[in-house]
Design an enzyme around this catalytic site. Structure first.
Site, PDB file in Angstrom:
ATOM      1  N   ASN A  65       0.834  -1.206   0.000  1.00 54.08           N
ATOM      2  CA  ASN A  65       0.000   0.000   0.000  1.00 54.08           C
ATOM      3  C   ASN A  65       0.866   1.252   0.000  1.00 54.08           C
ATOM      4  OD1 ASN A  65      -2.358  -1.477   0.070  1.00 54.08           O
ATOM      5  ND2 ASN A  65      -2.808  -1.085   2.220  1.00 54.08           N
ATOM      6  N   ARG A 395     -10.408  -3.428 -14.653  1.00 53.22           N
ATOM      7  CA  ARG A 395      -9.334  -4.356 -14.278  1.00 53.22           C
ATOM      8  C   ARG A 395      -9.887  -5.770 -14.353  1.00 53.22           C
ATOM      9  NH1 ARG A 395      -5.503  -1.004 -11.882  1.00 53.22           N
ATOM     10  NH2 ARG A 395      -6.321   0.710 -10.595  1.00 53.22           N
ATOM     11  N   ARG A 425      -4.599   2.505 -13.769  1.00 49.07           N
ATOM     12  CA  ARG A 425      -3.219   2.613 -13.290  1.00 49.07           C
ATOM     13  C   ARG A 425      -2.634   1.253 -12.892  1.00 49.07           C
ATOM     14  NH1 ARG A 425      -0.621   7.879 -11.864  1.00 49.07           N
ATOM     15  NH2 ARG A 425      -2.583   8.398 -10.858  1.00 49.07           N
ATOM     16  N   HIS A 455     -14.758   3.861 -15.286  1.00 40.68           N
ATOM     17  CA  HIS A 455     -14.618   3.092 -14.056  1.00 40.68           C
ATOM     18  C   HIS A 455     -15.891   2.313 -13.747  1.00 40.68           C
ATOM     19  CE1 HIS A 455     -14.059   2.816  -9.514  1.00 40.68           C
ATOM     20  NE2 HIS A 455     -12.931   2.319  -9.965  1.00 40.68           N
ATOM     21  N   TYR A 488     -12.266  -9.083  -2.136  1.00 42.11           N
ATOM     22  CA  TYR A 488     -12.928  -7.791  -1.947  1.00 42.11           C
ATOM     23  C   TYR A 488     -14.427  -8.020  -1.741  1.00 42.11           C
ATOM     24  CZ  TYR A 488      -8.794  -5.587  -4.194  1.00 42.11           C
ATOM     25  OH  TYR A 488      -7.533  -5.174  -4.531  1.00 42.11           O
ATOM     26  N   ARG A 584     -13.977   3.077   4.142  1.00 41.65           N
ATOM     27  CA  ARG A 584     -12.813   2.232   4.404  1.00 41.65           C
ATOM     28  C   ARG A 584     -11.522   3.034   4.447  1.00 41.65           C
ATOM     29  NH1 ARG A 584     -11.388  -0.527  -0.608  1.00 41.65           N
ATOM     30  NH2 ARG A 584      -9.804   1.096  -0.785  1.00 41.65           N
ATOM     31  N   HIS A 612     -15.030  -2.952  -0.411  1.00 38.86           N
ATOM     32  CA  HIS A 612     -14.951  -2.290  -1.707  1.00 38.86           C
ATOM     33  C   HIS A 612     -16.322  -1.887  -2.253  1.00 38.86           C
ATOM     34  CE1 HIS A 612     -13.798  -2.096  -6.104  1.00 38.86           C
ATOM     35  NE2 HIS A 612     -12.796  -1.449  -5.557  1.00 38.86           N
TER      36      HIS A 612
END
Length: 717
Positions: A65, A395, A425, A455, A488, A584, A612
């Site tokens: 992270n 992703r 990214r 997204h 997640y 979160r 998530h």
């Protein structure tokens, strides 16, 4: 609601997230709030209640992270310093240099906590359980011979020592690569000579030595330690004066001028290549670094002293992943296999018929991604009645079953369109590869939109049903990724509601044909109508509160930072609206400030799974709280999500599904095992269970409920 609080539990206390006069300001510093989130992640490694090998994993998660934070956020600050830019953090404008100093002061104490937890707690407890992480000096003669033979056979041929002299320039250092710096002396000269040895990424970072039979103690030595004690083989007849481990981090926040780009694919490919050589923003070094070598590297890499982090423990705790993944059940979380969603329990049933009977809500990873999302796309690809499949991919995994399904659908003559977001990214290269494979199969591929990241998580299936053409939609909160679907927590809605599916058709027209439609009926679409609709709903709660009608807002998301939304929440709080935020990650809003946000609470749940999912609830004046409005989707309340990304959020209208969302929210709001409460200054305190029943926490509670629902479905079948 009972909220028994514990004192801060991490050594060194909480990170101050604002300046001394912070109580009077509207917003907190985004970057320091993110670091406070990572401190909560680190606490999972410190917390004795976390199974031992999971604590090892959390040491690595904290490190990875932090790596991403330095690549993106610190990299961005460094770039702004070069261009004399200003860093916006909360309501104030903070010079980049000041922001970097605040970040360093926050990070250093956490690194000490991480090192102390490993040295004083985790490593000794591993030994108590027969897992020994040993140093070279701890090896017996047989083990040293074994390690040396391993070096000669497997490591020595792979290594490439690079000395720096007038004939050999300073070597290229790849991002996040582990290196061993060596100070050498030639036998005829005594000036320092620097050499770099890269620790091979293709080899395991910890090597088992000794007896490997079942039941024998597991003894591991680090690959780095083996290399260090066999260095002379790399530099025969040279004097090894000193050695030092170091690791560099490169900037990943590179400027991209999409407006003037002729080809977005070429632009992103060029950026990926450029990132390999981007400026170094951090160097981590082992304890007690050699002064000459440290000065040499700092100069060569054009760093300042504040860019150098002397690590009090391991330089890269993520290297311990191989230890954290050992198969020792008693030292791990209880095994979890996602259950089949009750609505899709009959594997032979027509999925589209199930969805026509009523909307279906799936909660990952408690329920199976394979039995829901992948089955939906696989069924669509194989069904001769399906005319078209359209999908967004932000992703996905290397071995995703979705991509082959789309390829088969296209090869069978179906109309298949896929928006692959090249600008996701750190997933650019994978997405370029996926886009190329899809194009070769005849899929209509769109490479995202100029100036916007796509997204949203949407699949649209158009089918010729017996009573006419009907569209089916899956809209989710998480990526179409088979690995993260097990780690997640995400929600997905399957529906053939005409209001939602018509909007989904229009959304894909916007994505592929650049439609300018702005009047979506049910979907909230960013950057088109989402922010405005959220603002209207917040203002509506204010009106209900002032009129004496029931008013409440509950919102669950990853991060909260958009100033206009925050100010609207402040107005709602000042009007008396009760607001519960489950966030979160970072949050720049200040909860519980007198006269500003007294009715706002902010909590964060950190545990086994990464939270998530995004859920938004507005009471909307209804006496029955379940008659309020519920939404799920891909967007956080962040400026980038609401203004610079294509996002989609859908209403959840069936009462049984609303009941389920309300249950999830209530479980989280009443969590006393994994929940942390945010203070007005941005620090957090972890809740303390008042009785054993509260020890379950959110994730174990939802796992038990998923098993229960699956068992009921199985018994009734």
């Amino acid at each position: 609601m009972d909220r028994t609080l514990a004192k801060p539990v991490v050594a060194g206390g909480s990170i101050p997230v604002g300046p001394s006069e912070a109580e009077t300001r509207e917003f907190l510093n985004r970057d320091l709030s993110w670091l406070e989130f990572n401190r909560r992640v680190l606490h999972e490694a410190v917390d004795e209640r976390t199974p031992l090998l999971e604590r090892v994993r959390f040491l690595g998660i904290f490190t990875s992270n932090l790596d991403e934070f330095f690549m993106k956020r610190v990299g961005g600050l460094k770039r702004q310093m070069l261009t004399n830019g200003q860093h916006i953090a909360g309501a104030e404008t903070v010079p980049p240099a000041e922001a970097l100093a605040l970040i360093r002061n926050a990070v250093l104490p956490m690194l000490r906590v991480q090192a102390e937890a490993y040295k004083n707690s985790i490593r000794p407890q591993l030994a108590e359980n027969g897992i020994f992480l040993v140093d070279w000096n701890d090896l017996n003669e047989a083990e040293r011979r074994q390690a040396t033979l391993f070096f000669q056979a497997n490591v020595f041929p792979v290594l490439t020592p690079l000395a720096v002299d007038p004939g050999i320039p300073f070597p290229f250092l790849s991002n996040l690569s582990m290196s061993l710096g060596v100070v050498l002396h030639h036998p005829d000269r005594h000036e320092n000579l620097f050499a770099r040895v890269k620790v091979p990424e293709v080899l395991p970072k910890w090597i088992r030595v000794g007896d490997a039979s079942a039941g024998a103690p597991m003894r591991y030595i680090s690959l780095l330690d083996i290399i260090c004690h066999n260095l002379q083989d790399l530099f025969p007849d040279m004097a090894i004066v000193d050695r030092m481990v170091f690791r560099i981090t490169r900037n990943a926040d590179l400027e991209r001028d999409e407006q003037d780009a002729d080809d977005l694919l070429e632009l992103v490919e060029a950026e990926v290549r450029q990132r390999r050589f981007a400026k170094v923003v951090r160097m981590e070094v082992s304890r007690d670094p050699n002064p000459w070598m440290l000065e040499f590297l700092t100069r060569e890499l054009e760093l300042t002293a504040d860019d150098v982090y002397e690590m009090p423990g391991e330089v890269d705790f993520d290297d311990l992943r191989i230890i954290g993944e050992l198969n020792v059940p008693k030292l791990r979380f209880e095994p979890w296999t996602p259950v089949n969603p009750p609505a899709f329990a009959d594997e032979d049933a027509d999925m589209f018929n199930v969805i026509r009977q009523g909307d279906v809500l799936v909660h990952l990873p408690y329920e199976s991604y394979t039995a829901s999302v992948e089955r939906f796309i696989r069924s669509a690809a194989a069904d001769p009645k399906v005319l078209a499949i359209k999908m967004t991919v932000y992703r996905t995994g290397e071995n995703s079953a979705i991509i082959p399904s789309l390829i088969r659908a296209a090869e069978s003559g179906k109309q298949v369109a896929c928006l692959v977001e090249l600008k996701a990214r750190f997933d650019e290269e994978r997405n370029i590869h996926i886009a190329s494979a899809l194009e070769k199969a005849g899929v209509h591929v769109v490479y995202g939109m100029v100036g916007l990241k796509t997204h949203s998580k949407v699949v649209l299936v158009v089918r010729q049903d017996a009573d006419g053409i009907r569209s089916y939609v899956h809209l989710g909160t998480g990526n179409y990724h088979p690995v993260t679907a097990k780690l997640y927590t995400d929600l997905g809605l399957f529906t053939c509601d005409p209001g939602i599916t018509h909007d989904a058709v229009e959304l894909f027209h916007y994505l592929t044909g650049r439609s300018l439609k702005r009047d979506y009926h049910k979907l909230l679409v960013a950057p088109v109508n989402m922010k405005g609709r959220f603002m209207e709903m917040i203002d509506r709660e204010i009106e209900h509160q002032q009129a004496g009608r029931p008013a409440r807002i509950v919102a669950k998301m990853n991060s909260l930072e958009d100033r206009k939304v925050c100010r609207a929440l402040y107005r709602a709080s000042q009007a008396g609206v009760k607001i519960d935020l489950i966030i979160r990650g970072f949050c720049t809003l200040r909860p519980g400030v007198e006269g500003l946000s007294e009715t706002i609470s902010v909590q964060s749940v950190i545990g086994r799974f990464l939270e998530h999912s995004r859920i938004f609830y507005f009471r909307n004046g209804r006496e029955d709280e379940l008659e309020g409005q519920f939404f799920i989707g891909s967007a956080d309340w962040m400026y980038r999500n609401l203004e610079h990304r294509v996002e989609a959020i859908a209403p959840v209208e069936h009462r049984l599904l609303r009941e389920r969302l309300w249950q999830i929210l209530q479980i989280m709001l009443n969590d006393h095992r994994s929940a942390w409460d945010m203070r007005p200054d941005g620090s957090y305190v972890q809740r303390k269970p008042a009785d054993p029943a509260q020890e379950l926490g959110t994730h174990r509670t939802l796992m038990a409920l998923a098993r229960q629902h699956a068992a009921v479905t199985s018994n009734s079948a």
